[in-house]
Scaffold this motif. Sequence first.
Motif, PDB file in Angstrom:
ATOM      1  N   GLY A 118       0.788  -1.216   0.000  1.00  0.00           N
ATOM      2  CA  GLY A 118       0.000   0.000   0.000  1.00  0.00           C
ATOM      3  C   GLY A 118       0.823   1.270   0.000  1.00  0.00           C
ATOM      4  N   GLY A 119       2.106   1.117   0.172  1.00  0.00           N
ATOM      5  CA  GLY A 119       3.001   2.267   0.220  1.00  0.00           C
ATOM      6  C   GLY A 119       3.457   2.713  -1.158  1.00  0.00           C
ATOM      7  N   SER A 120       4.402   3.638  -1.151  1.00  0.00           N
ATOM      8  CA  SER A 120       4.888   4.237  -2.394  1.00  0.00           C
ATOM      9  C   SER A 120       6.404   4.259  -2.427  1.00  0.00           C
ATOM     10  CB  SER A 120       4.369   5.668  -2.535  1.00  0.00           C
ATOM     11  OG  SER A 120       2.953   5.714  -2.556  1.00  0.00           O
ATOM     12  N   LEU A 121       6.927   4.198  -3.626  1.00  0.00           N
ATOM     13  CA  LEU A 121       8.348   4.386  -3.874  1.00  0.00           C
ATOM     14  C   LEU A 121       8.514   5.070  -5.220  1.00  0.00           C
ATOM     15  CD1 LEU A 121       9.881   0.920  -2.849  1.00  0.00           C
ATOM     16  CD2 LEU A 121      10.239   3.090  -1.675  1.00  0.00           C
ATOM     17  N   ARG A 122       9.668   5.683  -5.414  1.00  0.00           N
ATOM     18  CA  ARG A 122       9.938   6.333  -6.687  1.00  0.00           C
ATOM     19  C   ARG A 122      11.310   5.921  -7.187  1.00  0.00           C
ATOM     20  NH1 ARG A 122       9.302  12.725  -7.069  1.00  0.00           N
ATOM     21  NH2 ARG A 122      11.096  12.643  -5.677  1.00  0.00           N
ATOM     22  N   LEU A 123      11.376   5.595  -8.455  1.00  0.00           N
ATOM     23  CA  LEU A 123      12.623   5.249  -9.112  1.00  0.00           C
ATOM     24  C   LEU A 123      12.941   6.313 -10.154  1.00  0.00           C
ATOM     25  CD1 LEU A 123      11.987   1.454  -9.847  1.00  0.00           C
ATOM     26  CD2 LEU A 123      12.973   2.477  -7.805  1.00  0.00           C
ATOM     27  N   SER A 124      14.213   6.671 -10.228  1.00  0.00           N
ATOM     28  CA  SER A 124      14.654   7.616 -11.246  1.00  0.00           C
ATOM     29  C   SER A 124      15.848   7.041 -11.996  1.00  0.00           C
ATOM     30  CB  SER A 124      15.045   8.954 -10.619  1.00  0.00           C
ATOM     31  OG  SER A 124      13.916   9.630 -10.125  1.00  0.00           O
ATOM     32  N   CYS A 125      15.938   7.409 -13.251  1.00  0.00           N
ATOM     33  CA  CYS A 125      17.038   6.958 -14.092  1.00  0.00           C
ATOM     34  C   CYS A 125      17.501   8.144 -14.930  1.00  0.00           C
ATOM     35  CB  CYS A 125      16.594   5.811 -14.981  1.00  0.00           C
ATOM     36  SG  CYS A 125      17.840   5.238 -16.161  1.00  0.00           S
ATOM     37  N   VAL A 126      18.771   8.454 -14.813  1.00  0.00           N
ATOM     38  CA  VAL A 126      19.352   9.547 -15.586  1.00  0.00           C
ATOM     39  C   VAL A 126      20.214   8.962 -16.688  1.00  0.00           C
ATOM     40  CG1 VAL A 126      20.850  11.564 -15.522  1.00  0.00           C
ATOM     41  CG2 VAL A 126      19.327  11.082 -13.600  1.00  0.00           C
ATOM     42  N   VAL A 127      19.946   9.387 -17.901  1.00  0.00           N
ATOM     43  CA  VAL A 127      20.701   8.933 -19.058  1.00  0.00           C
ATOM     44  C   VAL A 127      21.465  10.111 -19.633  1.00  0.00           C
ATOM     45  CG1 VAL A 127      20.620   7.806 -21.303  1.00  0.00           C
ATOM     46  CG2 VAL A 127      18.906   7.253 -19.563  1.00  0.00           C
ATOM     47  N   SER A 128      22.761   9.975 -19.724  1.00  0.00           N
ATOM     48  CA  SER A 128      23.587  11.014 -20.320  1.00  0.00           C
ATOM     49  C   SER A 128      24.375  10.421 -21.475  1.00  0.00           C
ATOM     50  CB  SER A 128      24.539  11.601 -19.268  1.00  0.00           C
ATOM     51  OG  SER A 128      25.343  10.587 -18.702  1.00  0.00           O
ATOM     52  N   GLY A 129      24.593  11.222 -22.478  1.00  0.00           N
ATOM     53  CA  GLY A 129      25.300  10.720 -23.642  1.00  0.00           C
ATOM     54  C   GLY A 129      24.350  10.339 -24.745  1.00  0.00           C
ATOM     55  N   ASN A 130      24.246  11.157 -25.761  1.00  0.00           N
ATOM     56  CA  ASN A 130      23.375  10.903 -26.910  1.00  0.00           C
ATOM     57  C   ASN A 130      21.926  10.652 -26.492  1.00  0.00           C
ATOM     58  OD1 ASN A 130      22.741  10.594 -29.624  1.00  0.00           O
ATOM     59  ND2 ASN A 130      23.108   8.386 -29.605  1.00  0.00           N
ATOM     60  N   HIS A 131      21.469  11.332 -25.474  1.00  0.00           N
ATOM     61  CA  HIS A 131      20.126  11.069 -24.968  1.00  0.00           C
ATOM     62  C   HIS A 131      19.054  11.549 -25.931  1.00  0.00           C
ATOM     63  CE1 HIS A 131      21.346  14.991 -23.476  1.00  0.00           C
ATOM     64  NE2 HIS A 131      20.091  15.331 -23.399  1.00  0.00           N
ATOM     65  N   PHE A 132      19.388  12.497 -26.806  1.00  0.00           N
ATOM     66  CA  PHE A 132      18.389  12.953 -27.757  1.00  0.00           C
ATOM     67  C   PHE A 132      18.097  11.889 -28.812  1.00  0.00           C
ATOM     68  CE2 PHE A 132      17.459  17.027 -26.253  1.00  0.00           C
ATOM     69  CZ  PHE A 132      18.619  17.673 -25.860  1.00  0.00           C
ATOM     70  N   GLY A 133      18.972  10.901 -28.923  1.00  0.00           N
ATOM     71  CA  GLY A 133      18.770   9.847 -29.895  1.00  0.00           C
ATOM     72  C   GLY A 133      17.953   8.672 -29.376  1.00  0.00           C
ATOM     73  N   ILE A 134      17.538   8.734 -28.134  1.00  0.00           N
ATOM     74  CA  ILE A 134      16.780   7.636 -27.551  1.00  0.00           C
ATOM     75  C   ILE A 134      15.412   7.519 -28.226  1.00  0.00           C
ATOM     76  CG2 ILE A 134      15.639   6.791 -25.462  1.00  0.00           C
ATOM     77  CD1 ILE A 134      17.864   8.136 -23.855  1.00  0.00           C
ATOM     78  N   THR A 135      15.060   6.297 -28.599  1.00  0.00           N
ATOM     79  CA  THR A 135      13.757   6.073 -29.214  1.00  0.00           C
ATOM     80  C   THR A 135      12.728   5.584 -28.189  1.00  0.00           C
ATOM     81  OG1 THR A 135      14.434   3.846 -29.852  1.00  0.00           O
ATOM     82  CG2 THR A 135      14.727   5.589 -31.480  1.00  0.00           C
ATOM     83  N   VAL A 136      13.186   4.781 -27.237  1.00  0.00           N
ATOM     84  CA  VAL A 136      12.304   4.291 -26.177  1.00  0.00           C
ATOM     85  C   VAL A 136      13.121   4.185 -24.899  1.00  0.00           C
ATOM     86  CG1 VAL A 136      10.784   2.436 -25.385  1.00  0.00           C
ATOM     87  CG2 VAL A 136      11.000   2.892 -27.830  1.00  0.00           C
ATOM     88  N   MET A 137      12.522   4.545 -23.781  1.00  0.00           N
ATOM     89  CA  MET A 137      13.189   4.338 -22.497  1.00  0.00           C
ATOM     90  C   MET A 137      12.149   4.037 -21.440  1.00  0.00           C
ATOM     91  SD  MET A 137      14.436   8.251 -21.648  1.00  0.00           S
ATOM     92  CE  MET A 137      15.388   7.728 -20.231  1.00  0.00           C
ATOM     93  N   GLY A 138      12.597   3.382 -20.383  1.00  0.00           N
ATOM     94  CA  GLY A 138      11.643   3.060 -19.339  1.00  0.00           C
ATOM     95  C   GLY A 138      12.202   2.070 -18.343  1.00  0.00           C
ATOM     96  N   TRP A 139      11.313   1.287 -17.761  1.00  0.00           N
ATOM     97  CA  TRP A 139      11.677   0.381 -16.678  1.00  0.00           C
ATOM     98  C   TRP A 139      11.169  -1.033 -16.940  1.00  0.00           C
ATOM     99  CZ3 TRP A 139      14.739   1.749 -12.643  1.00  0.00           C
ATOM    100  CH2 TRP A 139      14.964   3.125 -12.475  1.00  0.00           C
ATOM    101  N   TYR A 140      12.026  -1.975 -16.595  1.00  0.00           N
ATOM    102  CA  TYR A 140      11.687  -3.386 -16.582  1.00  0.00           C
ATOM    103  C   TYR A 140      11.948  -3.902 -15.169  1.00  0.00           C
ATOM    104  CZ  TYR A 140      11.529  -3.563 -21.695  1.00  0.00           C
ATOM    105  OH  TYR A 140      11.201  -3.370 -23.017  1.00  0.00           O
ATOM    106  N   ARG A 141      11.464  -5.088 -14.864  1.00  0.00           N
ATOM    107  CA  ARG A 141      11.739  -5.694 -13.567  1.00  0.00           C
ATOM    108  C   ARG A 141      11.908  -7.198 -13.703  1.00  0.00           C
ATOM    109  NH1 ARG A 141       5.817  -4.713 -10.649  1.00  0.00           N
ATOM    110  NH2 ARG A 141       4.660  -6.321 -11.818  1.00  0.00           N
TER     111      ARG A 141
END
Length: 117
Positions: free
Chosen positions: A15-38
């Motif tokens: 019932g609680g909450s958490l937050r995940l963050s991911c910083v991508v540096s280096g050619n980040h404007f070329g990213i077509t898809v990004m996100g999270w898997y588990r």
Amino acid sequence: QAQLVESGGGLAQAGGSLRLSCVVSGNHFGITVMGWYRQAPGKQRELVATITRGGSIDYQDSVKGRFTLSRDMDNAKATVTLQMRDLKPEDSAVYYCHARWSIIESWGQGTQVTVSS
């Protein structure tokens, strides 16, 4: 060479909450898809949520209505954030940030999320 640096995760009660963050540096404007898997122990890695360059977001059915993916981009980096609410024990897994540039992809090192009942 792009780098994916994850932060967040940890331990939460059901019932609680958490937050995940991911910083991508280096050619980040070329990213077509990004996100999270588990990946939970003994199970295959699965998609949690992704966002395309155009802003289309896709969620795994089990997290719809509970998790929210957002993205922020500036000249230096791209940041993708997964806000997780109403966590359930079955959400426990190692969460991996993922980014794809056409045929090239990169993964973060993974961050543990544990939800106690």
